[in-house]
Design an enzyme around this catalytic site. Structure first.
Site, short mmCIF file in Angstrom:
data_model
loop_
_atom_site.label_atom_id
_atom_site.label_comp_id
_atom_site.label_asym_id
_atom_site.label_seq_id
_atom_site.Cartn_x
_atom_site.Cartn_y
_atom_site.Cartn_z
N ARG A 1 0.85 -1.19 0.00
CA ARG A 1 0.00 0.00 0.00
C ARG A 1 0.88 1.24 0.00
NH1 ARG A 1 0.34 1.43 5.35
NH2 ARG A 1 0.84 -0.25 6.76
N ARG B 1 2.65 8.92 4.71
CA ARG B 1 1.67 9.51 5.62
C ARG B 1 1.67 11.02 5.43
NH1 ARG B 1 3.50 6.23 11.06
NH2 ARG B 1 2.96 4.16 10.29
N ARG C 1 16.35 -15.50 2.48
CA ARG C 1 17.38 -14.51 2.73
C ARG C 1 17.88 -14.73 4.15
NH1 ARG C 1 19.63 -12.20 -1.37
NH2 ARG C 1 19.99 -10.21 -0.32
N ARG D 1 21.12 -1.46 7.44
CA ARG D 1 20.81 -0.62 8.59
C ARG D 1 21.80 -0.86 9.73
NH1 ARG D 1 15.19 -3.23 11.08
NH2 ARG D 1 16.03 -5.29 11.62
N GLU E 1 23.85 -4.47 9.70
CA GLU E 1 23.08 -5.60 9.18
C GLU E 1 23.27 -5.72 7.67
OE1 GLU E 1 18.41 -6.34 9.42
OE2 GLU E 1 19.29 -6.01 11.41
N TYR F 1 6.17 -15.28 5.72
CA TYR F 1 6.68 -14.26 6.62
C TYR F 1 5.59 -13.95 7.65
CZ TYR F 1 8.72 -10.21 8.69
OH TYR F 1 9.25 -9.35 9.63
N ASP G 1 4.68 -12.04 11.43
CA ASP G 1 5.04 -11.25 12.59
C ASP G 1 4.81 -12.09 13.85
OD1 ASP G 1 5.93 -8.87 11.42
OD2 ASP G 1 3.89 -8.12 11.16
#
Length: 385
Positions: free
Chosen positions: A175, A179, A251, A281, A302, A350, A352
């Site tokens: 999406r 913001r 990965r 990062r 990372e 994947y 959460d």
């Protein structure tokens, strides 16, 4: 319940812990197997001896959910402290806040837009010639235009996935990642927090039941299934079949750990959007426990790459080639009896943490209801394909 009532749980992460606890409370004897030398899987945390900082050993895990029952469940085993994930990114020599918000837009373009003005401006940047985006790049260009795409999405995505954004499906960018207000809280969820003493302490308490035995540094082989009434398998789906059809694509992440006296970067997560910077990062772990104070600090650079046979799989690739191979493994799995594949690795999705816990609760409850009714437990509650 005797030996034939014993249940094997493969994997001592979130899926295994929750399923094991729920079934142990229902009276079953649970045998847990994990090939690593610690519990908690990839959300394993431990105190750094040098600095005292609580380190997320396999990279940061931030708990966020709208599921009230799951929130209450984790808080029953560990106090969750308030934590908001506020991510920064360094791009072309400037620091911006993510997700792209009104402040990012104004800073990047040197403007002072109000929300409606910013929305109209971004709409002008969008490439309207792309009517049906097929790739990640087309999706980004269609929504945010070339400048924001180049600065915040292209390089980071290329490093994370190891391929051009033109080779990734549009669905990865589901999406509009923009913001039109100044909200820089990375997640939208009602409940957000971090366990006060780390995830490993939480999972230790979940496993703390007289009916649960945990075996670490112990590989579970498919041939052992016959010793158990049922197996809940949260290891790699392809690993259960000894990789007979080849390895599914993942990965993996490499971490370059370093310490520093003081505050290294002033935030928990700093992304690096430029392709010229090899890491994706830097995470600074003491900022994940803002209620604690430490003079020293522990940071991870990372790096993302293709997962090899001896690496820890982090997230499934799930592109065309992997999906074809996955369908073959699913077909093979569905011919099995008395085994249910669960979790991120077992279902090659994947997930959460909150979804992992929700599915584990649903799985254990379904097992109990099937046993009570004399029904058959499915191999997958959620099909990987």
């Amino acid at each position: 319940m005797g030996a034939n009532g014993k249940i094997a749980v493969v994997g001592a992460g979130l899926s295994g812990a929750v399923i094991g606890r729920e079934l142990a409370q229902a009276g079953y004897q649970i045998e847990v197997f994990d090939s690593r030398n610690h519990i908690a899987g990839n959300c394993h945390t431990e105190r750094d001896k040098e600095t005292g900082v609580m380190v997320h050993v396999y990279g940061p895990h931030i708990f966020h959910t709208d599921d009230t029952e799951v929130w209450e469940y984790v808080n029953a085993f560990q106090t969750f402290m308030p934590y908001k994930n506020r991510v920064k990114t360094t791009s072309k020599g400037q620091v911006y806040s993510l997700p792209v918000n009104l402040h990012t837009i104004n800073q990047f373009f040197g403007k002072t837009f109000r929300p409606d003005e910013a929305r109209a401006f971004i709409d002008e940047q969008a490439d309207k010639t792309i009517e049906d985006p097929k790739t990640f790049e087309e999706q980004a260009l269609r929504f945010v235009g070339g400048d924001l795409y180049e600065a915040f999405f292209k390089g980071y995505t290329q490093k994370q996935w190891g391929c051009s954004p033109t080779d990734l499906p549009a669905s990865i960018l589901k999406r509009l990642p923009v913001r039109f207000n100044y909200d820089d809280n990375y997640f939208f969820h009602k409940y957000q927090g971090m366990p006060e003493n780390g995830y490993t302490a939480m999972i230790e308490r979940i496993f703390d039941h007289p009916n649960i035995t945990v075996n670490l540094e112990t590989h579970f082989h498919r041939s052992q299934s016959e010793n158990f009434a049922h197996v809940f398998y949260s290891g790699p789906l392809d690993g259960y079949f000894n990789y007979e059809l080849g390895r599914l694509g993942y990965r993996t992440l490499d971490f370059e750990r370093f310490t520093y006296q003081g505050d290294y970067q002033g935030c928990a997560v700093m992304n690096y959007g430029d392709v010229s910077v090899p890491h994706t990062r830097v995470t600074e772990h003491k900022h994940f426990s803002p209620w604690e104070e430490h003079a020293g600090t522990v940071c991870y650079r990372e790096f993302s790459r293709v997962c090899g046979p001896d690496d820890i799989p982090y997230y499934p690739i799930r592109l065309v080639e992997e999906k074809e191979q996955l369908a073959q493994y699913v077909s093979r799995a569905e011919r099995e009896t008395a085994v249910t594949f669960v979790g991120r690795l077992g279902t090659y999705r994947y997930l959460d943490m909150d979804v992992t816990i929700r599915e584990a609760l649903d799985t254990s409850r379904l097992y109990l209801s099937k046993k009570a009714a004399g029904g058959v437990m499915p191999v997958f509650l959620h099909s990987p394909v």
